[in-house]
Design an enzyme around this catalytic site. Structure first.
Site, mmCIF file in Angstrom:
data_model
loop_
_atom_site.group_PDB
_atom_site.id
_atom_site.type_symbol
_atom_site.label_atom_id
_atom_site.label_comp_id
_atom_site.label_asym_id
_atom_site.label_seq_id
_atom_site.Cartn_x
_atom_site.Cartn_y
_atom_site.Cartn_z
ATOM 1 N N GLU A 323 -0.597 10.443 -2.458
ATOM 2 C CA GLU A 323 -1.562 9.565 -3.582
ATOM 3 C C GLU A 323 -2.907 8.976 -2.888
ATOM 4 O OE1 GLU A 323 1.810 7.409 -4.735
ATOM 5 O OE2 GLU A 323 1.189 5.724 -3.117
ATOM 6 N N PRO A 324 -4.003 9.904 -2.619
ATOM 7 C CA PRO A 324 -5.150 9.445 -2.198
ATOM 8 C C PRO A 324 -5.841 8.664 -3.373
ATOM 9 C CG PRO A 324 -5.206 11.854 -2.415
ATOM 10 C CD PRO A 324 -3.912 11.390 -2.697
ATOM 11 N N ARG A 363 -16.273 -5.535 -1.382
ATOM 12 C CA ARG A 363 -15.531 -5.346 -0.151
ATOM 13 C C ARG A 363 -16.028 -5.881 1.051
ATOM 14 N NH1 ARG A 363 -15.775 -0.722 1.310
ATOM 15 N NH2 ARG A 363 -13.786 -0.628 2.543
ATOM 16 N N TYR A 367 -13.495 -7.720 3.394
ATOM 17 C CA TYR A 367 -13.041 -6.897 4.468
ATOM 18 C C TYR A 367 -14.041 -6.824 5.421
ATOM 19 C CZ TYR A 367 -10.101 -5.043 0.740
ATOM 20 O OH TYR A 367 -9.194 -4.893 -0.297
ATOM 21 N N CYS A 394 -24.086 -17.465 -6.022
ATOM 22 C CA CYS A 394 -24.197 -18.867 -5.413
ATOM 23 C C CYS A 394 -23.206 -18.569 -4.161
ATOM 24 C CB CYS A 394 -24.065 -19.829 -6.338
ATOM 25 S SG CYS A 394 -25.378 -19.782 -7.487
ATOM 26 N N TYR A 423 -12.517 0.744 -4.978
ATOM 27 C CA TYR A 423 -12.345 -0.434 -4.728
ATOM 28 C C TYR A 423 -13.627 -1.536 -4.963
ATOM 29 C CZ TYR A 423 -8.309 2.016 -2.887
ATOM 30 O OH TYR A 423 -7.032 2.625 -2.791
HETATM 31 N N1 PLP Z 1 -0.880 4.344 -2.579
HETATM 32 C C1 PLP Z 1 -0.405 2.877 -2.540
HETATM 33 C C2 PLP Z 1 0.915 2.543 -2.508
HETATM 34 C C3 PLP Z 1 -1.501 1.936 -2.093
HETATM 35 O O1 PLP Z 1 -1.148 0.710 -1.736
HETATM 36 C C4 PLP Z 1 -2.820 2.833 -2.005
HETATM 37 C C5 PLP Z 1 -3.967 1.840 -1.492
HETATM 38 O O2 PLP Z 1 -3.927 0.705 -1.069
HETATM 39 C C6 PLP Z 1 -3.027 3.900 -1.924
HETATM 40 C C7 PLP Z 1 -1.997 4.751 -2.375
HETATM 41 C C8 PLP Z 1 -4.571 4.575 -2.025
HETATM 42 O O3 PLP Z 1 -5.046 4.459 -0.659
HETATM 43 P P1 PLP Z 1 -6.183 5.000 -0.196
HETATM 44 O O4 PLP Z 1 -7.399 4.640 -1.152
HETATM 45 O O5 PLP Z 1 -6.691 4.692 1.046
HETATM 46 O O6 PLP Z 1 -6.103 6.833 -0.261
#
Ligand code: PLP
Length: 471
Positions: A323-324, A363, A367, A394, A423
């Protein structure tokens, strides 16, 4: 870091252009800084998806998220095709929509045969409204409410159960019978904490033992035995995610091997599972020195590790999911801002201010993330100035880029920050009551609005003024 012409002139924006598709058809989007359709036209002007960026800003306003459809689709295809090439079993790529969840993006991912990973009832609702098949939706979160669990069960999506509280709530929901579909048993996966460290910012690391996510690996036997006895639950597999913006491949290989061990352990406890979800995490290039593996290399490493581990454990290949989020969408989008005021503090720093900041891209302040920018109307100008790009909030910490090397800028120039697809919009806020920016999808010279700019009326839509306070 800025390329120098043979003439000795430092070249600004054009250096970030991706290789031309004719010379390198298989560029992996996460290894580029600009979307793959980025070109310079009329010598100085940046074009994305065949659309001139300055014209887009005139038409849709500023700040503006500009999402390149071709880059996003290519990343989806590369993930999908790599699994077909390197994995002998069944596979399914999910888009981690926490990176950017809206109707249009869910629809694009689904049209590329991806499923959707959602992290709340709101993201689930959006994916369903976009027409995504619930059989391809997976719900996450470490504290899903009873309402979210009920909604997910009714929708027919898969619930990635994070802890005992959720597991027991789901059993209660299932035993009471879900309204309308009384016999439906929730389809679940179990999220486990792998105890794998990786080198990324501590806020986006999730796989270490001290993490709020997932079941503790020390209680696996108890967990597997318990779940194996719950005939009301349809438990199909296991999930883990070690973190985000990761460049190393070894932690993902280690995770894959560990997850196969868990499959074996589950089987010993009477739980026969057929799916493994290895999460997301592949990093992207935000600055020149970032060197992430390509999408294909990442997928190959994981497939090989799972196949090797299954062979050595003598287990059948599970259905493999990943799940990218970031690596699918970050590079496809840029944010265009209009430059306004500046402040020169002699011998210290020059601040150049833009019309957005931490509300559209939190971000850097969250971060300490680093970004690169170009000036969309000065792509071939020499880079002569090192400036600090300040947001308009501000907040002294509202700095988008430290030490940006740019051509000399003036009010009205269009600054384009690269790699903002992940993000950014999804973490945007109305801090200082700034309306959220618009987003357009560009392809083949056409631009479609996918997120409308908020108005001042939108900002007070949820406000209520008790009678006694009315002036
Ligand atoms: N799956 C889970 C449970 C996550 O918490 C995240 C991101 O924090 C992702 C997938 C996606 O990660 P990325 O955007 O690094 O591919």
């Amino acid at each position: 870091m800025v390329s120098t012409h043979p003439t000795g002139v430092q070249h600004s924006g054009s250096q970030y252009l991706p290789p031309s598709r004719s010379t390198e058809a298989n560029a992996s989007p996460n290894q580029e800084l600009l979307p793959l359709t980025a070109r310079v036209h009329h010598h100085d002007f940046l074009q994305i998806g065949g659309c001139d960026v300055t014209t887009l800003v005139k038409q849709f306003g500023s700040p503006l998220y500009i999402l390149d459809e071709e880059t996003l689709r290519l990343a989806c295809q590369q993930y999908r095709d790599a699994f077909k090439q390197y994995y002998k079993g069944e596979s399914q790529v999910l888009y981690a929509s926490k990176a950017w969840n809206c109707l249009a993006i869910c629809a694009i991912a689904a049209s590329e045969a991806l499923g959707i990973d959602v992290a709340s009832g709101g993201e689930l609702y959006t994916a369903l409204q976009a027409g995504v098949n619930p059989e391809k939706i997976y719900l996450h979160s470490n504290n899903k409410s009873r309402e979210e669990l009920l909604f997910a069960t009714e929708s027919g999506c898969t619930i990635v159960v994070d802890n005992w509280h959720e597991l027991k709530t789901l059993i209660e929901i299932a035993e009471k019978g879900v309204p309308l579909t009384a016999s439906l048993s929730p389809r679940i996966m179990l999220r486990l904490t792998p105890g794998i460290e990786c080198h990324t910012h501590e806020y986006i690391r999730t796989g270490q033992i001290d993490s709020k996510f997932g079941f503790d690996p020390n209680e696996l036997k108890e967990l597997f035995t318990f779940v194996s006895k719950q005939s009301i639950l349809n438990c199909v597999g296991l999930h883990a995610h070690i973190g985000s913006q990761i460049f190393e491949r070894q932690p993902h290989r280690d995770l894959a091997a560990l997850m196969v061990d868990w499959l074996r352990d589950a089987l010993k406890c009477g739980l026969n599972l057929t799916e493994l979800n290895v999460g997301g995490g592949l990093g992207i290039k935000y600055i020149e020195s970032d060197d992430p593996p390509s999408i294909e290399e990442w997928v190959k490493a994981i497939c090989e590790a799972i196949q090797e581990a299954c062979t050595s454990e003598n287990l059948p290949l599970p259905k493999l999911l990943c799940e990218p989020g970031r690596s699918l969408i970050a590079t496809a989008c840029v944010t265009a801002y209009t430059i306004g005021s500046s402040k020169v503090i002699p011998e210290i720093r020059t601040y150049v201010a833009i019309d957005g900041g931490m509300s559209d891209n939190p971000r850097p302040i969250t971060y300490q993330s680093v970004y690169r920018a170009v000036v969309a109307n000065k792509m071939s100008f020499a880079s002569t100035e090192t400036v600090t790009i300040a947001g308009k909030h501000c907040e002294s910490g509202d700095i988008l880029i430290h030490n940006a090397l740019l051509p000399k800028t003036e009010p009205g120039d269009i600054l384009v920050v690269m790699g903002t697809g992940a993000y950014n919009y999804s973490m945007a806020s109305n801090y200082n009551r700034l309306p959220r920016s618009a987003a357009v999808l560009v392809a083949n010279g056409e631009a479609n609005l996918i997120l409308q700019r908020e108005t001042y009326q939108d900002l007070i839509r949820q406000d209520r003024l008790p009678e006694r306070l009315k002036i």
